[in-house]
Scaffold this motif. Structure first.
Motif: not given
Length: 293
Positions: A25, A155, A158, A163-166, A169-171, A174
């Motif tokens: 990414q 958000d 998530r 998929k809370e690990d940004k 899984y980036p904002r 993701a």
């Protein structure tokens, strides 16, 4: 004692960032391209570095000429301007030189375009990506057809999606449902847009893929992911107010994990995704932790 404490600290840091180690990414202040994950992208990165051997010297040479002209031909040093209007040697050099440079750039450029546009005769997998404002629909062909939509992950969703690990899984990149593919397999990708929609573009930087999604037209490309991981791209054609919220995510896994996911996704896509996430995310974390020890 100090070495032991250092080892423990190193292990904790690796565990903290382990989950992000397998996701390709963009990152802040990125100057170059994303790491290559396909044969075509390897060629693109080579061609980019190759062209720098021409771009940098030419830029420095032009800068040097500008400095010489400013200093040598300033008004105080040349009160009487030169009336030179013709120089055969200079004209030959600035004609032949660019032709040779363009020739050295054209040959590898055409070779790269040929590799990109020459579709494999017998691809291992064929998928269709259909774009609409503002999401993607993926269709898998084969004995058990599968189709699903892929939206930007909000958000608020998530936690439910796991998929809370940004870092992984980036904002804004993701999605709720990734495209899942097997590693080291040739994928034929058909790209289009809904008949009543606008033009979009399917872009996956790590694979060297960028192709328009045009309503009423079926474009075709190919790629082969050489390593497992989670790869991110975006729509790269201005398609309306939510153009920036139309990401693409591809999860590349082993053939065994892909077959298991495909079998499970036919009946319950969400559970199949969670099972695949648990297997791939946990494996990466364990691998990195083991290396830290």
């Amino acid at each position: 004692m100090i070495n032991r404490a250092y080892a423990v600290l190193t292990g904790l840091v690796c565990l903290l960032f382990a989950s992000g180690a397998f996701a390709d990414q963009p990152f802040p202040w990125q100057m170059g391209m994303q790491p290559a994950a396909s044969p075509i992208m390897h060629e693109i990165r080579w061609f980019e570095q190759y062209t720098l051997w021409f771009i940098v010297p030419i830029t420095l040479f032009v800068l040097l000429l500008l400095i010489v002209v400013v200093v040598k031909f300033r008004a105080s040093a040349n009160p009487v301007p030169s009336r030179t209007s013709h120089n055969t040697a200079i004209e030959v050099v600035w004609t032949v030189g660019p032709v040779l440079i363009l020739l050295f750039l054209a040959i590898p450029s055409f070779n790269l375009l040929t590799a990109q546009l020459t579709l494999p005769q017998n691809p291992d997998l064929t998928l269709k990506a259909t774009a609409t404002q503002w999401q993607w629909n993926y269709e898998y062909t084969g004995e058990k057809p599968l189709a699903f939509d892929s939206y930007l992950l909000k958000d608020d969703d998530r936690a439910a999606a796991g998929k809370e690990d940004k870092a992984v899984y980036p904002r804004l990149l993701a999605v709720d449902n990734e495209m899942v593919l097997p590693v080291n397999k040739v994928v034929r990708l058909l790209v289009t847009a809904a008949p009543t929609d606008v033009i979009h573009a399917f872009a996956m930087p790590s694979f060297g893929v960028k192709i328009d999604a045009v309503p009423g037209r079926l474009n075709e490309t190919w790629f082969k992911a050489e390593r497992e991981g989670l790869f991110y791209g975006q729509c790269s054609e201005l398609c309306g107010k939510d153009h920036a919220f139309m990401p693409i995510a591809i999860r590349v896994v082993s053939q065994e994990k892909y077959d298991a996911w495909m079998a499970a996704a036919a009946t319950n896509l969400q559970e199949a995704n969670k099972t695949l996430m648990a297997a791939t995310d946990l494996k990466k974390t364990v691998d990195v932790a083991a290396n830290a020890e």
